[in-house]
Design an enzyme around this catalytic site. Structure first.
Site: not given
Ligand code: N7H
Length: 461
Positions: A182, A328
């Site tokens: 993350d 995602h």
């Molecule tokens: Fe996400 N995951 O582990 O699958 N997210 N996210 N997220 N997320 C990102 O770049 C995850 C949630 C964004 O710039 C990564 O840090 C999980 C919400 C955005 O390319 C991983 C949950 C929202 C990005 C996860 C969750 C977002 C992002 C890649 C809930 C907004 C950057 C690592 C439990 C509505 C995208 C990283 C970019 C990245 C996960 C929630 C948004 C691994 C498990 C609610 C904008």
């Protein structure tokens, strides 16, 4: 997160001493307490706040800690919901002038985001005026310090909920509960982030975004200059979205194991990577389609964000051959799948932390993000992209067959049929129907994180 690089101090245009530390840079943390309160007596609260005002951490301090890399020691930030702001600032507008999502509050907006409020913990359905964030090296120190703040606020408040966040350790350090790195991608901020060889980017592929997207009163694309904040005392503040997201890790692991064949993946790790858009180590599928790549893992900011999805560049993936349209990271930041402005105007600054331990049923992510419009940024991303099975629009297989419905974001998408169309080649149709929901919202809150001057004025009132 990859170490941030900042402009030399004399070129920084943002008033860092005014902006709370969690917003632009993030409070350094291994553990975090979120204490939620109602305010019972506004006059007594002004007094109580005076006694903890000097403990609030601002962005000049988080920058210093980031650059000098000392162990993350205690930090504290405070933010108010609409009901809290109305108690402490009688001139809080109730509509029109400020973001309607913030005015209505998270509970009222839950349905429109696909949340089922049945899953919400009771405290989040009731009144919450204030959140105090405390970060430290370990949970015991964070709780001791949060207890001291609760004691200082005891004359004027009732604490209604405490959440405990803790980063994972050992081999899972830096990874959230599904096991993925993350904090890999975060926008750069103009006037703060050091540009790289490309002056529009910080680290390669890290686009620099207008500070007005995150901080009121700074340069804003819509205003075409220094934007007037909705009310003068909102200058240098930001809206904070909080979401308590429970993760069904056992369900996720079982589902990826049993759908390797149906998804035409080589193994469960690859199917997991297709759901997220990155391998567990953070390397992006677009750059490393066949296997995780240690040269592009989460510790390689020179390469791990230097890619596009749409049409531009040698690694682009216009037909989801490497990375599904519904993955995602492709849903929540579509990069050049949309015109640049359409993608960049929805950027948010994320500052969450995992909660719960490996063996617990109740574990997940305490999601936090900052922005100057909850409606136009966090809610837009969740509703129009993650919860919209037709997004990304207008895509085709490599034989030009339209893919009308790539599917909901399999990680956070809610409120619709959970079907994924991962077909890239008509001769190998790949559709996965009835994908379980692995993430459940169990509470949420919308807050406003004020500037140093505004906090001081509230304390004096
Ligand atoms: Fe996400 N995951 O582990 O699958 N997210 N996210 N997220 N997320 C990102 O770049 C995850 C949630 C964004 O710039 C990564 O840090 C999980 C919400 C955005 O390319 C991983 C949950 C929202 C990005 C996860 C969750 C977002 C992002 C890649 C809930 C907004 C950057 C690592 C439990 C509505 C995208 C990283 C970019 C990245 C996960 C929630 C948004 C691994 C498990 C609610 C904008």
């Amino acid at each position: 997160m990859a170490q941030q690089r900042f402009l030399p101090d004399n070129q920084i245009t943002l008033p860092l001493k005014e902006i709370q530390g969690d917003i632009l840079i993030g409070l350094q943390k291994k553990a975090q307490v979120f204490d939620f309160y109602t305010i019972n007596d506004a006059a007594a609260f002004a007094q109580d706040l005076t006694t903890i005002l000097n403990d609030v951490t601002f962005s000049d301090e988080t920058k210093d800690r980031e650059e000098n890399r000392p162990a993350p020691f205690m930090s504290m930030n405070v933010a108010f919901s609409i009901s809290g702001l109305k108690k402490v600032r009688s001139d809080t507008p109730s509509n029109g002038a400020i973001d309607p999502a913030f005015v209505e509050g998270a509970a009222a907006r839950a349905g429109s985001l696909g949340d089922d409020v049945i899953d919400w913990l009771d405290a989040y359905k009731g009144s919450m005026d204030l959140v105090v964030l405390v970060t430290a090296l370990d949970l015991a120190s964070a709780q001791t310090q949060a207890d001291a703040f609760a004691n200082a606020l005891r004359h004027s408040t009732t604490r209604v909920r405490r959440e405990l966040g803790l980063v994972r350790s050992g081999a899972q350090a830096g990874h959230e509960h599904f096991g993925f790195a993350d904090g890999v991608s975060q926008p750069g901020v103009k006037g703060l982030t050091l540009p790289g060889a490309d002056p529009t980017q910080g680290w390669p592929g890290q686009d620099l975004v207008d500070p007005g997207d995150f901080i009121f009163g700074d340069y804003d694309r819509a205003a075409g200059g220094k934007a007037t904040p909705p009310v003068s005392w909102m200058e240098n503040g930001s809206y904070m979205v909080f979401r308590r997201l429970r993760q069904d890790v056992a369900g996720f692991d079982a589902w990826v194991q049993s759908n390797v064949g149906a998804s035409k993946s080589t193994d469960a790790d690859q199917l997991g990577a297709k759901l997220v858009g990155r391998w567990a180590d953070g390397s992006p599928l677009v750059l490393s389609p066949a296997a995780a790549d240690p040269n592009r893992d989460s510790s390689h900011p020179q390469t791990n964000n230097d890619f596009n999805f749409g049409e531009i560049g040698p690694d682009a993936d216009p037909h989801q051959i490497s990375c599904p349209f519904s993955a995602h990271i492709r849903k929540v930041y579509p990069r050049d799948d949309l015109a640049n402005e359409a993608s960049e105007q929805r950027r948010i600054l994320r500052a969450g932390i995992p909660f719960g331990a490996d063996g617990d049923f109740d574990k997940g992510l305490l999601f936090v993000c900052y922005q100057t419009s909850i409606s136009d940024k966090f809610e837009f991303i969740q509703q129009n992209w993650a919860d919209n099975s037709s997004f990304i629009f207008g895509k085709t297989t490599k034989q030009n067959t339209p893919i009308a419905s790539p599917g909901l974001d399999p990680i956070i998408g809610q409120g619709g049929a959970r079907n994924l169309d991962q077909t890239s080649d008509d001769t190998r149709p790949t559709k996965l129907n009835g994908v379980p929901a692995f993430v459940t919202t169990t509470g949420a809150g919308y807050f406003f994180s004020p500037s140093r001057s505004t906090l001081a004025a509230i304390a004096r009132d």
